[in-house]
Enzyme design. Structure first.
Site, PDB file in Angstrom:
ATOM      1  N   LYS A 291     -10.003  11.325   0.714  1.00  5.50           N
ATOM      2  CA  LYS A 291      -9.377  10.426  -0.240  1.00  5.50           C
ATOM      3  C   LYS A 291     -10.464   9.676  -1.029  1.00  5.50           C
ATOM      4  CE  LYS A 291      -8.546   5.927   0.781  1.00  5.50           C
ATOM      5  NZ  LYS A 291      -9.767   5.180   1.109  1.00  5.50           N
TER       6      LYS A 291
ATOM      7  N   HIS B 184      -8.143   9.199   6.962  1.00  2.44           N
ATOM      8  CA  HIS B 184      -8.608   8.992   8.334  1.00  2.44           C
ATOM      9  C   HIS B 184      -7.605   8.219   9.194  1.00  2.44           C
ATOM     10  CE1 HIS B 184      -9.828   4.949   7.056  1.00  2.44           C
ATOM     11  NE2 HIS B 184      -9.924   4.648   8.330  1.00  2.44           N
TER      12      HIS B 184
ATOM     13  N   LYS C  24      -6.076   8.360  13.742  1.00  2.00           N
ATOM     14  CA  LYS C  24      -6.163   7.241  14.692  1.00  2.00           C
ATOM     15  C   LYS C  24      -5.115   7.395  15.785  1.00  2.00           C
ATOM     16  CE  LYS C  24      -7.814   3.763  11.449  1.00  2.00           C
ATOM     17  NZ  LYS C  24      -8.452   2.507  11.778  1.00  2.00           N
TER      18      LYS C  24
ATOM     19  N   ASP D  54      -7.059   1.984  -2.818  1.00  2.00           N
ATOM     20  CA  ASP D  54      -7.999   2.164  -1.712  1.00  2.00           C
ATOM     21  C   ASP D  54      -7.280   2.360  -0.377  1.00  2.00           C
ATOM     22  OD1 ASP D  54     -10.540   2.260  -0.470  1.00  2.00           O
ATOM     23  OD2 ASP D  54     -10.444   0.137   0.022  1.00  2.00           O
TER      24      ASP D  54
ATOM     25  N   HIS E 287      -3.211   4.949   3.200  1.00  2.00           N
ATOM     26  CA  HIS E 287      -3.106   4.570   4.619  1.00  2.00           C
ATOM     27  C   HIS E 287      -1.756   3.897   4.944  1.00  2.00           C
ATOM     28  CE1 HIS E 287      -7.232   5.584   4.552  1.00  2.00           C
ATOM     29  NE2 HIS E 287      -7.771   4.398   4.414  1.00  2.00           N
TER      30      HIS E 287
HETATM   31  C1  BG6 Z   1     -10.979   2.996   3.877  1.00  2.00           C
HETATM   32  C2  BG6 Z   1     -11.167   2.048   2.718  1.00  2.00           C
HETATM   33  O1  BG6 Z   1     -10.294   4.150   3.472  1.00  2.00           O
HETATM   34  O2  BG6 Z   1     -10.233   2.344   4.895  1.00  2.00           O
HETATM   35  C3  BG6 Z   1     -11.854   0.771   3.170  1.00  2.00           C
HETATM   36  O3  BG6 Z   1     -11.924   2.681   1.696  1.00  2.00           O
HETATM   37  C4  BG6 Z   1     -11.106   0.152   4.327  1.00  2.00           C
HETATM   38  O4  BG6 Z   1     -11.939  -0.147   2.090  1.00  2.00           O
HETATM   39  C5  BG6 Z   1     -10.853   1.183   5.417  1.00  2.00           C
HETATM   40  O5  BG6 Z   1     -11.868  -0.913   4.833  1.00  2.00           O
HETATM   41  C6  BG6 Z   1      -9.924   0.648   6.512  1.00  2.00           C
HETATM   42  O6  BG6 Z   1      -9.829   1.549   7.564  1.00  2.00           O
HETATM   43  P1  BG6 Z   1     -10.425   1.209   9.002  1.00  2.00           P
HETATM   44  O7  BG6 Z   1     -10.153   2.397   9.831  1.00  2.00           O
HETATM   45  O8  BG6 Z   1     -11.894   0.969   8.813  1.00  2.00           O
HETATM   46  O9  BG6 Z   1      -9.706  -0.016   9.440  1.00  2.00           O
END
Ligand code: BG6
Length: 472
Positions: free
Chosen positions: A146, A176, A180, A233, A238
């Site tokens: 992404k 990602h 999790k 973002d 997410h």
């Molecule tokens: C990423 C974003 O995809 O996800 C970041 O680019 C963000 O800005 C992050 O902080 C959050 O994911 P995690 O797993 O680090 O909490």
């Protein structure tokens, strides 16, 4: 959950890693490859490709440095050696066909490489063209990161570019969040427990809140952030994935393809956002970050109220919120149930007499907690809400990149985002990408701009308590 036999593919026999000298490689990918080496799940050669004029020794030093700075450091020197011995390096410009000839040579006998594009999306067409030009797309797969575009049109164009070299089943889109454990547990918890099904709908659920709060700012990623903002973002990808897992219908059969289809149906049922469904904020000081415009209107905080126009969820508001430089770092879902139909007790009219709720703390200190009221000792019929909490943290959990890269190499596509879902998600946010009020400023260390409270009134946001420990 098993992968569908139709979808299972032969394991890749090499990992090609474009962007091997970059930031993502250092922060995420080398530590993930190291953990795979420790578990014994990484056995194929890993060919790094980048424009930096390094040699293999430098790449190995970079990998060693990345791993020693990651959580846990180097706690298994043999595994580190195994990983370093699997590495190869090709230096070259992505626009130069010679780079791809050198890559072909470095791949040796490998017949089914997985090409991981850990490079800015603007470079995807060049890399895909280079791979196709050298015939390196044959029997290969591609893994992309992404953001999958920055609006519907660019997402479609990105899909077209990648599809020009690879068939759909050979494309692995990494979000990602889907790797999790806590997110996978949303799916498991919902469908492995029968007690939820009768109440998991508009008849019993009053609202759902999802918060992804981060205490830190943009951490030197100002230039990237200027092209993205909070909505692009983390929210549209997410948080929408979290919504999809919570809102989906039961998969019709046992298989990740059925899960992906049901998630897609949720994206399709999401009502496109309107300007008054969202509040954007920007923390004071953001404009002083390197790479950020002095008059930037890019949001570092985003809140929205959305609806899923499906039979199950008609009329239930879903409140999503995320931000940088907030009061704490925590990700949490709160599913709030409607109060009992009749007020029988003295405390039923109190302001804090909220309905029961189910709280999924995704990070840190993961927990699933069900809150129910219990009477206080005494003559009066007054009580408090108490949480029944389930421990959700597992020792030795696979980290997201470890899990996802392992799945991509194995050819299991269940935890990756489908093209149609990416496009459906962009369709939901498309109306507010440009059409919105200016971002409201908020002080660092707060819970965002006050305007976000009006969005949810007369209810209010439940701020996650980052330090709350997991139950034991
Ligand atoms: C990423 C974003 O995809 O996800 C970041 O680019 C963000 O800005 C992050 O902080 C959050 O994911 P995690 O797993 O680090 O909490």
């Amino acid at each position: 959950m098993i992968p569908d036999s139709d979808d299972q593919q032969a394991a890749a026999d090499a990992l090609v890693f474009f962007g091997a000298t970059g930031d993502l490689a250092h922060k995420m990918i080398f530590p993930a490859l190291y953990r795979m080496a420790k578990r014994g799940t990484l056995k194929v050669p890993v060919v790094g490709v980048a424009a930096s004029k390094w040699d293999l020794t430098q790449l190995r030093d970079y990998a060693r440095d990345a791993i020693s700075k990651a959580d846990g450091g180097v706690d298994d020197p043999d595994a580190l050696d195994r990983l370093l011995s699997l590495l190869a390096y090709v230096a070259g410009d992505y626009g130069d066909p010679d780079t791809f000839s050198a890559l072909r040579h470095a791949l040796g006998d490998a017949k089914r490489p997985a090409h991981y594009l850990a490079v800015p999306p603007g470079l995807f067409p060049t890399v895909v063209e280079g791979l196709v030009g050298a015939g390196l797309n044959q029997d290969a797969r591609v893994i992309i990161e992404k953001p999958f575009g920055r609006d519907l049109a660019s997402a479609k164009e990105l899909n077209r570019v990648v599809r020009s070299g690879f068939e759909d089943h050979a494309i692995f889109r990494i979000d990602h969040y889907l790797g999790k454990e806590e997110i996978m547990n949303l799916l498991y918890f919902r469908f492995a427990n029968s007690f939820l099904e009768p109440i998991w709908n508009r008849n019993y659920v009053a609202s759902v809140q999802i918060t992804l709060a981060e205490q830190f700012g943009v951490q030197g990623r100002g230039a990237f952030y200027e092209t993205a903002g909070c909505l692009r973002d983390v929210v549209e990808n997410h948080l929408f994935q979290v919504v999809a897992l919570l809102a989906m219908e039961p998969p019709a059969y046992q298989g990740m393809a059925a899960v992906s289809s049901e998630k897609f149906n949720v994206f399709k049922a999401m009502r496109p956002l309107a300007a008054d469904d969202i509040v954007r904020g920007q923390f004071v000081g953001y404009r002083d970050e390197v790479g950020v415009a002095k008059d930037s209107d890019v949001e570092t905080f985003y809140a929205s109220r959305m609806f899923i126009d499906s039979w199950r969820w008609a009329g239930v508001p879903w409140y999503l919120r995320s931000g940088k430089a907030l009061a704490g770092t925590a990700a949490e879902v709160v599913v709030e149930f409607k109060p009992p139909p009749q007020s029988l007790f003295d405390d039923a009219v109190q302001e804090d007499a909220r309905g029961n709720y189910l709280r999924f703390r995704l990070s840190p200190n993961p927990v699933i907690a069900l809150a129910a009221r219990v009477k206080r000792a005494g003559e009066e019929y007054v009580g408090d809400q108490h949480e029944l909490a389930l421990l959700n943290a597992q020792p030795n959990e696979e980290q997201p990149y470890e899990r996802l890269l392992g799945d991509a190499l194995a050819g299991e596509g269940g935890l990756f985002t489908r093209e149609d879902s990416v496009e459906a998600a962009w369709t939901v946010v498309e109306p507010v990408l440009d059409n919105h009020d200016r971002a409201h400023s908020y002080p660092s260390g707060s819970w965002g701009p006050e305007e976000a409270d009006a969005l949810i009134a007369p209810a209010h946001w439940h701020n996650p308590m980052p330090d709350q420990p997991s139950p034991v």
